[in-house]
Each structure stands twice: as C-alpha cells, then as structure tokens.
Design a protein around this motif. Structure first.
Motif, PDB file in Angstrom:
ATOM      1  N   ASP A 214      30.795   4.907 -57.263  1.00  0.00           N
ATOM      2  CA  ASP A 214      31.433   4.245 -56.126  1.00  0.00           C
ATOM      3  C   ASP A 214      30.864   4.759 -54.814  1.00  0.00           C
ATOM      4  N   ARG A 215      30.569   6.057 -54.738  1.00  0.00           N
ATOM      5  CA  ARG A 215      30.077   6.657 -53.501  1.00  0.00           C
ATOM      6  C   ARG A 215      28.573   6.496 -53.336  1.00  0.00           C
ATOM      7  N   MET A 216      27.895   5.986 -54.351  1.00  0.00           N
ATOM      8  CA  MET A 216      26.463   5.710 -54.243  1.00  0.00           C
ATOM      9  C   MET A 216      26.157   4.225 -54.090  1.00  0.00           C
ATOM     10  N   SER A 217      27.057   3.378 -54.562  1.00  0.00           N
ATOM     11  CA  SER A 217      26.887   1.912 -54.624  1.00  0.00           C
ATOM     12  C   SER A 217      25.952   1.466 -55.735  1.00  0.00           C
ATOM     13  N   PHE A 218      25.006   2.288 -56.106  1.00  0.00           N
ATOM     14  CA  PHE A 218      24.125   2.017 -57.251  1.00  0.00           C
ATOM     15  C   PHE A 218      23.452   3.329 -57.615  1.00  0.00           C
ATOM     16  N   GLY A 219      23.045   3.459 -58.850  1.00  0.00           N
ATOM     17  CA  GLY A 219      22.360   4.688 -59.234  1.00  0.00           C
ATOM     18  C   GLY A 219      21.945   4.678 -60.686  1.00  0.00           C
ATOM     19  N   SER A 220      21.028   5.547 -61.006  1.00  0.00           N
ATOM     20  CA  SER A 220      20.625   5.759 -62.394  1.00  0.00           C
ATOM     21  C   SER A 220      21.641   6.673 -63.070  1.00  0.00           C
ATOM     22  N   THR A 221      21.536   6.768 -64.381  1.00  0.00           N
ATOM     23  CA  THR A 221      22.417   7.688 -65.105  1.00  0.00           C
ATOM     24  C   THR A 221      22.243   9.114 -64.595  1.00  0.00           C
ATOM     25  N   GLY A 222      21.002   9.508 -64.337  1.00  0.00           N
ATOM     26  CA  GLY A 222      20.749  10.851 -63.828  1.00  0.00           C
ATOM     27  C   GLY A 222      21.375  11.078 -62.469  1.00  0.00           C
ATOM     28  N   GLU A 223      21.368  10.050 -61.611  1.00  0.00           N
ATOM     29  CA  GLU A 223      21.982  10.196 -60.291  1.00  0.00           C
ATOM     30  C   GLU A 223      23.493  10.290 -60.388  1.00  0.00           C
ATOM     31  N   VAL A 224      24.082   9.554 -61.333  1.00  0.00           N
ATOM     32  CA  VAL A 224      25.517   9.691 -61.571  1.00  0.00           C
ATOM     33  C   VAL A 224      25.834  11.116 -61.991  1.00  0.00           C
ATOM     34  N   LYS A 225      25.029  11.663 -62.869  1.00  0.00           N
ATOM     35  CA  LYS A 225      25.239  13.041 -63.336  1.00  0.00           C
ATOM     36  C   LYS A 225      25.084  14.038 -62.188  1.00  0.00           C
ATOM     37  N   ARG A 226      24.074  13.839 -61.358  1.00  0.00           N
ATOM     38  CA  ARG A 226      23.760  14.830 -60.333  1.00  0.00           C
ATOM     39  C   ARG A 226      24.692  14.772 -59.139  1.00  0.00           C
ATOM     40  N   PHE A 227      25.442  13.681 -58.979  1.00  0.00           N
ATOM     41  CA  PHE A 227      26.259  13.544 -57.774  1.00  0.00           C
ATOM     42  C   PHE A 227      27.217  14.727 -57.618  1.00  0.00           C
ATOM     43  N   TRP A 228      28.031  14.980 -58.634  1.00  0.00           N
ATOM     44  CA  TRP A 228      28.926  16.139 -58.595  1.00  0.00           C
ATOM     45  C   TRP A 228      28.312  17.348 -59.298  1.00  0.00           C
ATOM     46  N   ASP A 229      27.409  17.072 -60.242  1.00  0.00           N
ATOM     47  CA  ASP A 229      26.914  18.080 -61.180  1.00  0.00           C
ATOM     48  C   ASP A 229      28.074  18.716 -61.932  1.00  0.00           C
ATOM     49  N   ALA A 230      29.030  17.866 -62.324  1.00  0.00           N
ATOM     50  CA  ALA A 230      30.214  18.337 -63.045  1.00  0.00           C
ATOM     51  C   ALA A 230      30.344  17.662 -64.407  1.00  0.00           C
ATOM     52  N   VAL A 231      29.363  16.830 -64.755  1.00  0.00           N
ATOM     53  CA  VAL A 231      29.277  16.256 -66.090  1.00  0.00           C
ATOM     54  C   VAL A 231      27.854  16.468 -66.590  1.00  0.00           C
ATOM     55  N   THR A 232      27.676  16.400 -67.894  1.00  0.00           N
ATOM     56  CA  THR A 232      26.336  16.524 -68.463  1.00  0.00           C
ATOM     57  C   THR A 232      25.657  15.159 -68.480  1.00  0.00           C
TER      58      THR A 232
END
Length: 387
Positions: A214-232
């Motif tokens: 939601d805070r990126m508007s779009f992203g790769s799986t890796g970018e979703v992971k790296r946003f918080w760095d709280a999931v693998t």
C-alpha cells in the motif's frame, strides 16, 4: 489477467505521492498521521545539517521542527522505536503487528555471534530490576567496560544487554536526551490494550505485506520483503501468491519493463494521479524514497550511494551528500554542512546530474530551499563555498 502497464513518469509519481513527496510540503501538520502514512521513519545519529529522522519529516511538511518527534515519543506515546531495516520510529498502533519482529530479532541475535559477551539471563534480570526501581536509564548509568582491544562497533556488556532486551521487546525507548536513548520496561511504555492484543503470526505477515505494498503502490516480491524487513522472502512470496493483487509491468528510467504487483485499487490511483510538485527539495540520504537504491536507480536513473563509511580517498562524491529532487526528477547532489554554534550553513559542493541544464530558475529554487533549510535548523545565514 494481463499485466497493467505503468509508464515511467506515472511510476515515479505514484512512488513519490505514496511516500509523501508528491505534494508541496506546506499546510497543516499532523505528525502522527504523516508517520502512519510513511509506515516508519529511520533514525540516524549523524547530524551534518539535521538528523535523518527530522530531515525526512521536514521534507514532507516544512512546518515540522525537531522537538516535535521527541514529544510524540516521550509525552504522547504515539510512536515507538524498534528495528525495521535499521533503527526506526513506528506508529504505536502498529505494535500488535510488530510482536513477531521482537521474536525474530531475539532469535536472530541468539543465533548470531553478536551476543558474544552478552550478560546471562540472571544478569539481564538485574538490569531490568534496577530499571524497575530507578526508572528509565541510559547506557551512561552503567559502568561496565569493554574487555580487551577496542574496535569499531564493540560495546560494553551492559550496552549489549540493554540492546538485546530492546530488540526482544523486553525494554523500550522511553525518551531521548540529545539523542541518548533511555530504556524503560516495555510495560511502562507500550499501552496495555496494545500489549495485550494478540494476532496470529499469519495475520501479522498479511498485515506487514499489505501495508508495505500500500505504501509503495507497486513493487516486486523482494521490495515487499525489504520495505519493513520484518518478513522473509518466502513469506512475502507466499503472501503474493495467495492474495488477489493486480499484476503490473512498470517501465524503468531506461525504458525497460519489469513485472511487479500492485494493490487492487491501482487503477483508481492511476486515474487520480497528479503531477508532483515542481518545488525543488534537498532530501536526506536516508529518506525512504532514497533508501532502496535499486528501486531508485530503476525508476529515476539516479545512481546514489551513501559514502559516510567509505574511506575519503575512495569517495566519488563526499562524506554526506544530499540528493536534489525537483518535481519527479533528481537533478543534482549537494554537500551542505551546518555550524549551529556559528549560526550558519555552508554549501561545500554542488553537482548537476547529466542531461540537466542548471538554469537561473533552478538556481533560484535551490537558494529558496537552502533558506528554508537554514530556517528549519535555526541558523541565520547560508554561505556558498562550492566551486
């Protein structure tokens, strides 16, 4: 479902608006709402002009002043400090979704060699008992010393214990004095109704991934992971696979296209998209729009690296160089240093990006931003020493 194509300019504007840099940084200031919208704000000790967290917030609303974040943390308890990809402040209401991160950080440091020299559980309990009796304490309230040769990043045993319990959520930042952290028992900092709220691990992962996208508007799986760095990465991948998202193809600054995913409302976001403000802004090196260097390069063609820890002889630019954003384009870099005692700010260097013409209008915009920045940190003058 066919991929929705997002051209490069739209992608840049989406990202900037999602991270609070699309609009003119004026108007009423709701600091808690701003941090909630960003998700988190990175903390950093370095103060060349203003510390990163203050600069990041000021870039989004130039009515912000440095004491405001301290009040939000210490008085209002509207934010808490913990570790995303680095030490950060997060909205207090995110606490129930952050519980697994406390456990992840504890497990990580239990496995890592970082805890060599860490006081055992009994000694750590003594520290907690002392805090329970005396109130919040800083590392300066303890007198253990580093044994053996001193090296960068080595910490005395009490500091290891305080940090370990902070990572694990047993202690929390109560307040700061001149950026020195004071640790208190987490139950005296975190509100009871949030501490007692329990979400399953799966629910926390879902929230973290949804909130990131939601805070990126779009992203790769890796970018979703790296946003918080709280999931693998496997957790992020599993979430993407089971969630009804919109497949998109995003154009990079070089004209190439890359597959990504977007929230279900992406078409509405695109339909309502407006140009980014034409104001020129000096951004912090740790700004969330700058932090993911690969995303920055792909979307804006702006190749930026932090060089604080690079030996001086090997730096391409300088110790602390600020990116310059104009509208939805990075047009240069600037090296600025403040001397608060002398009440002045000095411009040491200015570099214009290839393909950018440095017009008189741009020079005037930069002077206006420097004046605003000087006002923000409370100095009286701006000195130009750049070539």
């Amino acid at each position: 479902m066919a991929e929705l194509k997002i051209d490069n300019r739209s992608a840049r504007r989406l990202w900037l608006h999602s991270q609070g840099l699309g609009a003119t940084p004026t108007g009423p200031l709701d600091l808690a709402a701003m941090i909630r919208s960003l998700g988190f704000v990175q903390l950093d000790t370095i103060q060349v002009v203003s510390r990163a967290h203050h600069h990041i917030l000021w870039s989004r609303n130039q009515s912000y002043r440095e004491p405001m974040l301290d009040r939000l943390l210490a008085r209002d308890r509207a934010v808490f400090e913990h570790f995303t990809h680095d030490a950060s402040v997060l909205p207090m209401e995110f606490l129930p979704m952050w519980r697994r991160q406390f456990d992840r950080m504890r497990a990580y440091y239990d496995r890592a060699g970082w805890v060599k020299g860490l006081p055992d559980a009994d000694e750590r309990q003594k520290i907690k008992d002392r805090i329970a009796r005396e109130g919040a304490l800083s590392t300066h309230d303890f007198d253990t010393r580093i044994e053996g040769e001193r090296q960068m990043w080595h910490r005395p045993p009490h500091k290891l214990a305080l940090d370990y319990m902070w990572y694990a959520g047993e202690l929390a930042t109560c307040h700061r004095v001149n950026f020195t952290k004071f640790y208190d028992l987490s139950e005296r900092v975190f509100p009871a109704h949030l501490r007692e709220q329990e979400l399953s691990e799966g629910a926390q992962i879902t929230w973290l991934c949804e909130a990131a996208l939601d805070r990126m508007s779009f992203g790769s799986t890796g970018e979703v992971k790296r946003f918080w760095d709280a999931v693998t990465l496997p957790e992020a991948r599993a979430w993407v696979e089971r969630t009804p998202l919109v497949p998109v193809s995003v154009q990079g600054a070089d004209g190439s296209w890359a597959s990504a995913v977007a929230p279900p409302d992406i078409e509405d976001r695109l339909a309502g998209l407006t140009p980014a403000t034409s104001r020129l802004r000096i951004l912090n090196p740790f700004d969330p729009v700058i932090r993911d260097r690969n995303r920055l390069l792909r979307l804006f063609g702006f190749d930026y690296r932090v060089e604080m820890f690079v030996p001086a002889a090997r730096r391409v630019w300088g110790y602390y160089v600020f990116p310059i954003l104009e509208g939805d384009r990075f047009v240069g870099r600037i090296e600025v240093k403040a001397d608060r005692k002398a009440s002045c700010m000095s411009v040491l260097n200015l570099w214009v990006e290839p393909g950018v013409t440095w017009t008189g209008a741009r020079a005037d915009k930069l002077e206006a931003e420097l004046t605003r920045m000087a006002r923000f940190i409370g100095v009286e003058s701006v000195h130009r020493t750049d070539p």
